[in-house]
Scaffold this motif. Structure first.
Motif, PDB file in Angstrom:
ATOM      1  N   SER A 131       0.880  -1.191   0.004  1.00  0.00           N
ATOM      2  CA  SER A 131      -0.110   0.041  -0.161  1.00  0.00           C
ATOM      3  C   SER A 131       0.907   1.021  -0.021  1.00  0.00           C
ATOM      4  O   SER A 131       2.053   1.166   0.363  1.00  0.00           O
ATOM      5  N   TYR A 132       0.392   2.201  -0.738  1.00  0.00           N
ATOM      6  CA  TYR A 132       1.035   3.564  -0.643  1.00  0.00           C
ATOM      7  C   TYR A 132       1.373   4.110   0.877  1.00  0.00           C
ATOM      8  O   TYR A 132       2.514   4.385   0.932  1.00  0.00           O
ATOM      9  N   SER A 133       0.601   4.026   1.612  1.00  0.00           N
ATOM     10  CA  SER A 133       0.692   4.373   3.152  1.00  0.00           C
ATOM     11  C   SER A 133       1.811   3.655   3.743  1.00  0.00           C
ATOM     12  O   SER A 133       2.647   4.033   4.467  1.00  0.00           O
TER      13      SER A 133
ATOM     14  N   ALA B 148       5.345   4.473   2.299  1.00  0.00           N
ATOM     15  CA  ALA B 148       5.786   5.689   2.690  1.00  0.00           C
ATOM     16  C   ALA B 148       6.173   6.108   4.094  1.00  0.00           C
ATOM     17  O   ALA B 148       7.114   6.607   4.467  1.00  0.00           O
ATOM     18  N   LYS B 149       5.646   5.188   5.004  1.00  0.00           N
ATOM     19  CA  LYS B 149       5.922   5.093   6.580  1.00  0.00           C
ATOM     20  C   LYS B 149       7.277   4.235   6.225  1.00  0.00           C
ATOM     21  O   LYS B 149       8.322   4.494   7.143  1.00  0.00           O
TER      22      LYS B 149
ATOM     23  N   GLU C 244       3.485  10.162   0.685  1.00  0.00           N
ATOM     24  CA  GLU C 244       2.615   9.146  -0.155  1.00  0.00           C
ATOM     25  C   GLU C 244       2.470   9.368  -1.412  1.00  0.00           C
ATOM     26  O   GLU C 244       2.236   8.309  -2.190  1.00  0.00           O
TER      27      GLU C 244
ATOM     28  N   SER D 222       3.136   6.339  -4.067  1.00  0.00           N
ATOM     29  CA  SER D 222       2.072   6.071  -5.134  1.00  0.00           C
ATOM     30  C   SER D 222       2.784   6.115  -6.607  1.00  0.00           C
ATOM     31  O   SER D 222       2.502   5.207  -7.305  1.00  0.00           O
TER      32      SER D 222
ATOM     33  N   ARG E 220      -2.554   7.225  -5.103  1.00  0.00           N
ATOM     34  CA  ARG E 220      -2.750   8.701  -5.025  1.00  0.00           C
ATOM     35  C   ARG E 220      -1.846   9.471  -6.048  1.00  0.00           C
ATOM     36  O   ARG E 220      -0.889   8.966  -6.477  1.00  0.00           O
TER      37      ARG E 220
END
Length: 359
Positions: A317-319, A322-323, A329, A333, A347
């Motif tokens: 997942s992009y989230s 990102a973390k 994000e 994405s 996104r």
């Protein structure tokens, strides 16, 4: 001589500059005080007549009392016939030429409108006298592009896109170029807090001019470039297109070009594909990619991980990415879309240089 049309055509037919014999006769009648020549001479649609019969010419001479007028009008209409044929050929050629260059019209920005037609305006935009000169100059630019990118390009579109950048460069009041000031902006990371802020991105040209860097945004034209760096009188001109209308792509293009500015001073570079796999990527491109990846993605591990996990069917997942990689994000994405991993769910923020911008 006939007047110019009120609505500017794409290509002006130069035959419109020449009177028909009927129009010429109307002007002669006006000089002799005859304001309704069609009624007096009993010739319908006189101004449209390209030829007059002997009977009509004789009546004209008798009415006006000018015996020599018949020979003069006969010679006039014969000359018009020759002119008409020549104009027909030149008009057809001009229309072909316009077809080759009409794609650049959106970049004129209403600044070039003094020509007799749109084709003249386009040549004025380029500062050239003929389409032949434009084709020659465009092919020279395209040759350099192909040498750097090993890919196809529309020479005239590329020339136009670069020309718009040059014109914008001339409008910018630049401070003395400071490599240190540009580096300080990169290192203070203010930009990092504004990755998803389209206003911030579109206002960067005002920030960069204080560093002596001309940053110019020009709408993308098909078969041209993501961006380019050129050096003009010691100042770097960084030109970015809105190819793909994607803010993340624009950020990467910008940082890639800034890498060229800082690492490859006084080298002109045109970017065909940004951060794409190529059969041949030269040293400068590798260095610019590494520069951009380092600042925006904390290195190249994010890209590698996305493609590796896709191959191994690992859910992402992009989230989460990102973390994991401490990136925005928008950028996680970006790489998921590059890998074609559920691209419609990623996104994305739109940006359009042709109409300011849009979210």
């Amino acid at each position: 001589m006939k007047g110019m049309e009120t609505t500017k055509p794409n290509v002006y037919n130069t035959l419109n500059f020449h009177n028909t014999v009927g129009q010429e006769l109307c002007e002669i009648c006006a000089v002799h005080g005859i304001n309704n020549p069609e009624s007096v001479l009993q010739i319908k649609n006189l101004s449209q007549k390209e030829t007059l019969s002997d009977k009509q010419l004789n009546k004209v001479c008798a009415t006006l009392g000018i015996d020599t007028l018949k020979d003069s009008l006969q010679a006039f209409q014969e000359n018009y016939a020759r002119i008409k044929e020549a104009c027909k050929i030149s008009y057809a050629e001009a229309k072909k030429q316009f077809t080759k260059v009409k794609s650049v019209l959106p970049l004129l920005n209403g600044e070039f409108n003094n020509g007799k037609d749109a084709l003249d305006d386009i040549l004025d935009f380029f500062g050239l006298d003929s389409v032949e000169d434009l084709i020659k100059d465009s092919n020279e630019v395209a040759a350099l592009y192909r040498k750097q990118n090993d890919t196809s390009v529309d020479p005239i579109n590329l020339k136009a896109w670069l020309r718009r950048g040059e014109l914008e460069f001339e409008k910018i009041k630049l401070s003395v170029y400071s490599k240190d000031a540009l580096q300080n902006w990169l290192d203070n990371r203010e930009w990092k807090r504004n990755i998803q802020n389209v206003d911030y991105f579109t206002n960067l040209p005002d920030v960069f001019k204080d560093f002596g860097v001309a940053l110019v945004f020009v709408p993308f034209l098909p078969h041209t470039v993501y961006g380019a760096v050129r050096w003009i009188n010691g100042f770097p001109l960084v030109e970015i297109s809105d190819r793909n209308k994607d803010l993340a792509t624009c950020w990467f293009t910008l940082f890639h070009e800034l890498g060229h500015v800082l690492l490859h001073e006084n080298i002109d570079i045109y970017e065909g594909e940004i951060n794409e796999k190529k059969n041949k990527v030269d040293k400068c491109e590798k260095e610019a990619n590494k520069f951009a990846n380092g600042y925006l993605f904390n290195g190249d591990d994010l890209r590698k991980t996305v493609f590796d996990r896709k191959r191994n069917n690992v859910r992402m997942s992009y989230s989460g990415l990102a973390k994991e990689f401490e990136v925005d994000e928008l950028f996680s994405s970006y790489w998921l879309r590059k890998a074609q991993y559920l691209p419609t769910f990623q996104r994305q923020i739109q940006i359009d240089f042709s109409s300011n911008y849009s979210l």
